[in-house]
Write a protein that holds these residues in place. Structure first.
Motif, PDB file in Angstrom:
ATOM      1  N   VAL A  31       0.845  -1.194   0.000  1.00 17.99           N
ATOM      2  CA  VAL A  31       0.000   0.000   0.000  1.00 17.99           C
ATOM      3  C   VAL A  31       0.879   1.241   0.000  1.00 17.99           C
ATOM      4  O   VAL A  31       1.857   1.324   0.743  1.00 17.99           O
ATOM      5  CB  VAL A  31      -0.904   0.035   1.258  1.00 17.99           C
ATOM      6  CG1 VAL A  31      -1.764   1.284   1.268  1.00 17.99           C
ATOM      7  CG2 VAL A  31      -1.771  -1.193   1.330  1.00 17.99           C
TER       8      VAL A  31
ATOM      9  N   LEU B 224       0.542   5.789  -0.506  1.00 22.41           N
ATOM     10  CA  LEU B 224      -0.368   6.929  -0.530  1.00 22.41           C
ATOM     11  C   LEU B 224       0.401   8.153  -1.012  1.00 22.41           C
ATOM     12  O   LEU B 224       1.462   8.473  -0.495  1.00 22.41           O
ATOM     13  CB  LEU B 224      -0.926   7.169   0.877  1.00 22.41           C
ATOM     14  CG  LEU B 224      -2.049   8.170   0.982  1.00 22.41           C
ATOM     15  CD1 LEU B 224      -3.053   7.731   2.027  1.00 22.41           C
ATOM     16  CD2 LEU B 224      -1.545   9.548   1.306  1.00 22.41           C
TER      17      LEU B 224
ATOM     18  N   CYS C  58      -3.797  13.685  -1.653  1.00 23.86           N
ATOM     19  CA  CYS C  58      -4.703  13.523  -0.512  1.00 23.86           C
ATOM     20  C   CYS C  58      -5.511  14.794  -0.291  1.00 23.86           C
ATOM     21  O   CYS C  58      -4.968  15.900  -0.208  1.00 23.86           O
ATOM     22  CB  CYS C  58      -3.908  13.184   0.747  1.00 23.86           C
ATOM     23  SG  CYS C  58      -4.945  12.980   2.213  1.00 23.86           S
TER      24      CYS C  58
ATOM     25  N   CYS D 167     -10.239   6.947   4.264  1.00 21.14           N
ATOM     26  CA  CYS D 167      -9.339   5.803   4.385  1.00 21.14           C
ATOM     27  C   CYS D 167      -9.180   5.395   5.854  1.00 21.14           C
ATOM     28  O   CYS D 167      -9.127   4.204   6.172  1.00 21.14           O
ATOM     29  CB  CYS D 167      -7.988   6.106   3.758  1.00 21.14           C
ATOM     30  SG  CYS D 167      -7.119   7.529   4.446  1.00 21.14           S
TER      31      CYS D 167
ATOM     32  N   PHE E 291      -4.305   3.152   7.954  1.00 20.64           N
ATOM     33  CA  PHE E 291      -4.182   4.580   7.652  1.00 20.64           C
ATOM     34  C   PHE E 291      -4.454   5.440   8.879  1.00 20.64           C
ATOM     35  O   PHE E 291      -5.226   5.067   9.756  1.00 20.64           O
ATOM     36  CB  PHE E 291      -5.184   4.990   6.557  1.00 20.64           C
ATOM     37  CG  PHE E 291      -5.012   4.248   5.278  1.00 20.64           C
ATOM     38  CD1 PHE E 291      -4.038   4.613   4.370  1.00 20.64           C
ATOM     39  CD2 PHE E 291      -5.826   3.174   4.969  1.00 20.64           C
ATOM     40  CE1 PHE E 291      -3.875   3.918   3.179  1.00 20.64           C
ATOM     41  CE2 PHE E 291      -5.681   2.479   3.783  1.00 20.64           C
ATOM     42  CZ  PHE E 291      -4.696   2.849   2.886  1.00 20.64           C
TER      43      PHE E 291
ATOM     44  N   VAL F  56       0.264   6.256   5.699  1.00 29.63           N
ATOM     45  CA  VAL F  56       0.157   4.801   5.833  1.00 29.63           C
ATOM     46  C   VAL F  56       0.859   4.352   7.105  1.00 29.63           C
ATOM     47  O   VAL F  56       2.024   4.676   7.326  1.00 29.63           O
ATOM     48  CB  VAL F  56       0.768   4.104   4.597  1.00 29.63           C
ATOM     49  CG1 VAL F  56       0.724   2.594   4.746  1.00 29.63           C
ATOM     50  CG2 VAL F  56       0.056   4.532   3.329  1.00 29.63           C
TER      51      VAL F  56
ATOM     52  N   ASP G 229       2.587  -0.381   5.434  1.00 28.03           N
ATOM     53  CA  ASP G 229       2.646  -0.424   3.972  1.00 28.03           C
ATOM     54  C   ASP G 229       2.563  -1.844   3.411  1.00 28.03           C
ATOM     55  O   ASP G 229       2.390  -2.028   2.209  1.00 28.03           O
ATOM     56  CB  ASP G 229       3.853   0.327   3.423  1.00 28.03           C
ATOM     57  CG  ASP G 229       5.180  -0.211   3.913  1.00 28.03           C
ATOM     58  OD1 ASP G 229       5.195  -1.121   4.760  1.00 28.03           O
ATOM     59  OD2 ASP G 229       6.209   0.292   3.451  1.00 28.03           O
TER      60      ASP G 229
ATOM     61  N   ALA H 188      -9.187   2.524  -0.683  1.00 26.84           N
ATOM     62  CA  ALA H 188      -8.683   3.048  -1.957  1.00 26.84           C
ATOM     63  C   ALA H 188      -9.833   3.461  -2.868  1.00 26.84           C
ATOM     64  O   ALA H 188      -9.765   4.498  -3.533  1.00 26.84           O
ATOM     65  CB  ALA H 188      -7.795   2.011  -2.630  1.00 26.84           C
TER      66      ALA H 188
ATOM     67  N   CYS I 193     -11.408   6.821  -1.690  1.00 34.68           N
ATOM     68  CA  CYS I 193     -10.549   7.999  -1.679  1.00 34.68           C
ATOM     69  C   CYS I 193     -10.925   8.975  -2.802  1.00 34.68           C
ATOM     70  O   CYS I 193     -10.760   8.655  -3.982  1.00 34.68           O
ATOM     71  CB  CYS I 193      -9.081   7.583  -1.818  1.00 34.68           C
ATOM     72  SG  CYS I 193      -7.951   8.989  -1.816  1.00 34.68           S
TER      73      CYS I 193
ATOM     74  N   ILE J  24      -4.516   6.593  -3.029  1.00 33.10           N
ATOM     75  CA  ILE J  24      -4.074   5.298  -2.500  1.00 33.10           C
ATOM     76  C   ILE J  24      -3.842   4.313  -3.642  1.00 33.10           C
ATOM     77  O   ILE J  24      -4.696   4.144  -4.517  1.00 33.10           O
ATOM     78  CB  ILE J  24      -5.115   4.725  -1.527  1.00 33.10           C
ATOM     79  CG1 ILE J  24      -5.318   5.680  -0.368  1.00 33.10           C
ATOM     80  CG2 ILE J  24      -4.689   3.336  -1.031  1.00 33.10           C
ATOM     81  CD1 ILE J  24      -6.507   5.349   0.513  1.00 33.10           C
TER      82      ILE J  24
END
Length: 68
Positions: free
Chosen positions: A3, A5, A10, A16, A24, A35, A38, A52, A55, A60
């Motif tokens: 993962v 970001l 953002c 999230c 998150f 994150v 990860d 995701a 978002c 993400i």
């Protein structure tokens, strides 16, 4: 699962964090998400993929690789 970001994308919506709070969190000063894990476990996969999808900034990225 991997993962990431993109902080520049953002929008600080926090969706999230609501969808996957173990993966998150948001910075107190500006609400930008980050994150926590990860490489979350597969049992968190559904929540991470949902985060995701929710978002609004499309910040993400979820990959299927693992660095574990």
């Amino acid at each position: 699962m991997k993962v990431s970001l993109n902080h520049d994308k953002c929008l600080s919506a926090g969706l999230c964090v609501v969808a996957a709070p173990a993966v998150f969190d948001q910075r107190d000063e500006d609400g930008i998400a980050f994150v926590l894990q990860d490489n979350p476990s597969e049992d968190q996969g559904k929540a991470v993929r949902h985060a995701a999808a929710l978002c609004p900034g499309l910040a993400i990225t979820v990959g299927e690789g693992s660095e574990q």
